[in-house]
Design a protein around this motif. Structure first.
Motif, PDB file in Angstrom:
ATOM      1  N   GLY A  86     -32.580  32.060 -73.573  1.00 38.82           N
ATOM      2  CA  GLY A  86     -33.389  31.368 -74.568  1.00 38.82           C
ATOM      3  C   GLY A  86     -34.711  30.844 -74.065  1.00 38.82           C
ATOM      4  N   GLY A  87     -35.063  31.159 -72.820  1.00 41.53           N
ATOM      5  CA  GLY A  87     -36.340  30.713 -72.278  1.00 41.53           C
ATOM      6  C   GLY A  87     -37.497  31.544 -72.797  1.00 41.53           C
ATOM      7  N   THR A  88     -38.691  31.209 -72.338  1.00 36.07           N
ATOM      8  CA  THR A  88     -39.917  31.884 -72.771  1.00 36.07           C
ATOM      9  C   THR A  88     -40.618  32.482 -71.564  1.00 36.07           C
ATOM     10  N   TRP A  89     -41.080  33.731 -71.718  1.00 41.51           N
ATOM     11  CA  TRP A  89     -41.809  34.445 -70.667  1.00 41.51           C
ATOM     12  C   TRP A  89     -43.306  34.311 -70.903  1.00 41.51           C
ATOM     13  N   SER A  90     -44.076  34.207 -69.816  1.00 45.72           N
ATOM     14  CA  SER A  90     -45.532  34.150 -69.931  1.00 45.72           C
ATOM     15  C   SER A  90     -46.162  34.799 -68.704  1.00 45.72           C
ATOM     16  N   SER A  91     -47.411  35.222 -68.862  1.00 48.15           N
ATOM     17  CA  SER A  91     -48.165  35.841 -67.767  1.00 48.15           C
ATOM     18  C   SER A  91     -49.307  34.928 -67.357  1.00 48.15           C
ATOM     19  N   GLY A  92     -49.496  34.802 -66.059  1.00 44.56           N
ATOM     20  CA  GLY A  92     -50.599  34.003 -65.547  1.00 44.56           C
ATOM     21  C   GLY A  92     -51.919  34.737 -65.589  1.00 44.56           C
ATOM     22  N   SER A  93     -51.894  36.048 -65.860  1.00 40.58           N
ATOM     23  CA  SER A  93     -53.119  36.848 -65.933  1.00 40.58           C
ATOM     24  C   SER A  93     -52.919  37.978 -66.933  1.00 40.58           C
ATOM     25  N   THR A  94     -53.194  37.686 -68.204  1.00 41.42           N
ATOM     26  CA  THR A  94     -52.997  38.701 -69.241  1.00 41.42           C
ATOM     27  C   THR A  94     -54.003  39.843 -69.127  1.00 41.42           C
ATOM     28  N   ALA A  95     -55.056  39.681 -68.340  1.00 43.58           N
ATOM     29  CA  ALA A  95     -55.986  40.788 -68.103  1.00 43.58           C
ATOM     30  C   ALA A  95     -55.361  41.818 -67.168  1.00 43.58           C
ATOM     31  N   THR A  96     -54.330  41.409 -66.407  1.00 36.24           N
ATOM     32  CA  THR A  96     -53.648  42.309 -65.470  1.00 36.24           C
ATOM     33  C   THR A  96     -52.330  42.812 -66.052  1.00 36.24           C
ATOM     34  N   ALA A  97     -51.541  41.901 -66.601  1.00 33.30           N
ATOM     35  CA  ALA A  97     -50.241  42.268 -67.174  1.00 33.30           C
ATOM     36  C   ALA A  97     -49.884  41.292 -68.284  1.00 33.30           C
ATOM     37  N   THR A  98     -49.324  41.813 -69.359  1.00 36.42           N
ATOM     38  CA  THR A  98     -48.820  40.971 -70.440  1.00 36.42           C
ATOM     39  C   THR A  98     -47.300  41.005 -70.392  1.00 36.42           C
ATOM     40  N   VAL A  99     -46.662  40.036 -71.042  1.00 36.70           N
ATOM     41  CA  VAL A  99     -45.205  40.006 -71.079  1.00 36.70           C
ATOM     42  C   VAL A  99     -44.771  39.544 -72.461  1.00 36.70           C
ATOM     43  N   ASN A 100     -43.753  40.213 -73.001  1.00 35.81           N
ATOM     44  CA  ASN A 100     -43.181  39.804 -74.280  1.00 35.81           C
ATOM     45  C   ASN A 100     -42.488  38.470 -74.065  1.00 35.81           C
ATOM     46  N   SER A 101     -42.848  37.456 -74.843  1.00 31.03           N
ATOM     47  CA  SER A 101     -42.371  36.088 -74.605  1.00 31.03           C
ATOM     48  C   SER A 101     -40.863  35.928 -74.753  1.00 31.03           C
ATOM     49  N   SER A 102     -40.209  36.820 -75.486  1.00 35.58           N
ATOM     50  CA  SER A 102     -38.763  36.665 -75.672  1.00 35.58           C
ATOM     51  C   SER A 102     -37.922  37.687 -74.909  1.00 35.58           C
ATOM     52  N   THR A 103     -38.489  38.870 -74.610  1.00 33.26           N
ATOM     53  CA  THR A 103     -37.679  39.911 -73.962  1.00 33.26           C
ATOM     54  C   THR A 103     -37.950  40.091 -72.475  1.00 33.26           C
ATOM     55  N   GLY A 104     -39.092  39.617 -71.974  1.00 34.40           N
ATOM     56  CA  GLY A 104     -39.427  39.814 -70.571  1.00 34.40           C
ATOM     57  C   GLY A 104     -40.006  41.181 -70.262  1.00 34.40           C
ATOM     58  N   LEU A 105     -40.356  41.963 -71.300  1.00 32.54           N
ATOM     59  CA  LEU A 105     -40.957  43.283 -71.081  1.00 32.54           C
ATOM     60  C   LEU A 105     -42.399  43.090 -70.600  1.00 32.54           C
ATOM     61  N   VAL A 106     -42.661  43.541 -69.365  1.00 34.55           N
ATOM     62  CA  VAL A 106     -43.974  43.407 -68.746  1.00 34.55           C
ATOM     63  C   VAL A 106     -44.726  44.720 -68.913  1.00 34.55           C
ATOM     64  N   SER A 107     -45.966  44.640 -69.389  1.00 34.65           N
ATOM     65  CA  SER A 107     -46.808  45.830 -69.583  1.00 34.65           C
ATOM     66  C   SER A 107     -48.044  45.708 -68.712  1.00 34.65           C
ATOM     67  N   GLY A 108     -48.298  46.757 -67.916  1.00 32.10           N
ATOM     68  CA  GLY A 108     -49.492  46.784 -67.088  1.00 32.10           C
ATOM     69  C   GLY A 108     -50.729  46.952 -67.944  1.00 32.10           C
ATOM     70  N   VAL A 109     -51.817  46.257 -67.583  1.00 34.78           N
ATOM     71  CA  VAL A 109     -53.082  46.351 -68.305  1.00 34.78           C
ATOM     72  C   VAL A 109     -54.164  46.913 -67.402  1.00 34.78           C
ATOM     73  N   SER A 110     -54.362  46.291 -66.245  1.00 38.78           N
ATOM     74  CA  SER A 110     -55.361  46.765 -65.286  1.00 38.78           C
ATOM     75  C   SER A 110     -54.904  46.401 -63.879  1.00 38.78           C
ATOM     76  N   ALA A 111     -55.503  47.053 -62.890  1.00 34.35           N
ATOM     77  CA  ALA A 111     -55.105  46.865 -61.500  1.00 34.35           C
ATOM     78  C   ALA A 111     -55.243  45.409 -61.077  1.00 34.35           C
ATOM     79  N   GLY A 112     -54.241  44.932 -60.338  1.00 30.43           N
ATOM     80  CA  GLY A 112     -54.243  43.563 -59.835  1.00 30.43           C
ATOM     81  C   GLY A 112     -52.838  43.019 -59.745  1.00 30.43           C
ATOM     82  N   THR A 113     -52.745  41.714 -59.527  1.00 32.46           N
ATOM     83  CA  THR A 113     -51.451  41.047 -59.418  1.00 32.46           C
ATOM     84  C   THR A 113     -51.400  39.904 -60.426  1.00 32.46           C
ATOM     85  N   ALA A 114     -50.284  39.804 -61.112  1.00 33.69           N
ATOM     86  CA  ALA A 114     -50.084  38.721 -62.091  1.00 33.69           C
ATOM     87  C   ALA A 114     -48.776  38.007 -61.778  1.00 33.69           C
TER      88      ALA A 114
END
Length: 170
Positions: A86-114
């Motif tokens: 029941g927790g919430t997922w978040s990304s510290g750098s959405t320019a690098t990777a986004t994450v679905n707040s409920s499922t934890g699915l991480v999607s790459g956006v651009s090169a780097g580390t998030a």
């Protein structure tokens, strides 16, 4: 507050001092309890009681996160937690990777580390968080393959070559 000399008691699961009413949450089970303060009969007066409700909330656990930590900028991975659901997922750098707040699915956006964070609400206590990094690598923009001959005889050989160009700007 009020008249001293009474005793405190509660329903099972709550650790409470019978003389002071001090509650020890760390040794109590999470739940809602009825606490009773009782003054014994004295001087011809009958016993007196007062009750109140106390809720002990479990400390949340974000657990340990797992999941593939290196993905392509056009790829995905799913992070999971062995903590409370029941927790919430978040990304510290959405320019690098986004994450679905409920499922934890991480999607790459651009090169780097998030840094991906999983937060479980404390419901009156402090929130619990756990983090895991994901490194996003650049996806190739084009891939080509070629051969030195388009037709070969059985038992013959041919040289194949391939090349890829990256969209990396680093």
């Amino acid at each position: 507050t009020g008249t001293t000399g009474g005793t405190y008691s509660s329903t099972t699961g709550l650790t409470i001092s019978s003389s002071t009413g001090a509650i020890t949450p760390s040794t109590s089970t999470a739940g809602t309890y009825t606490v009773t303060y009782t003054m014994a009969a004295n001087g011809g007066c009958s016993a007196q009681t007062a009750t109140t409700s106390v809720t002990v909330t479990a400390i949340p656990s974000a657990g340990t996160l797992s999941g593939t930590q290196t993905i392509c900028s056009n790829g995905t991975t799913t992070f999971t937690s062995n903590g409370d659901s029941g927790g919430t997922w978040s990304s510290g750098s959405t320019a690098t990777a986004t994450v679905n707040s409920s499922t934890g699915l991480v999607s790459g956006v651009s090169a780097g580390t998030a840094t991906i964070t999983y937060t479980v609400s404390g419901s009156g206590c402090s929130d619990a968080t756990a983090t895991r990094t994901v490194t996003v690598t650049p996806a190739p923009t084009s891939v080509t393959a070629s051969t030195s001959a388009s037709t070969i005889c059985s038992g013959g050989s041919v040289n194949l070559t391939s090349s890829a160009t990256s969209n990396s700007t680093t």
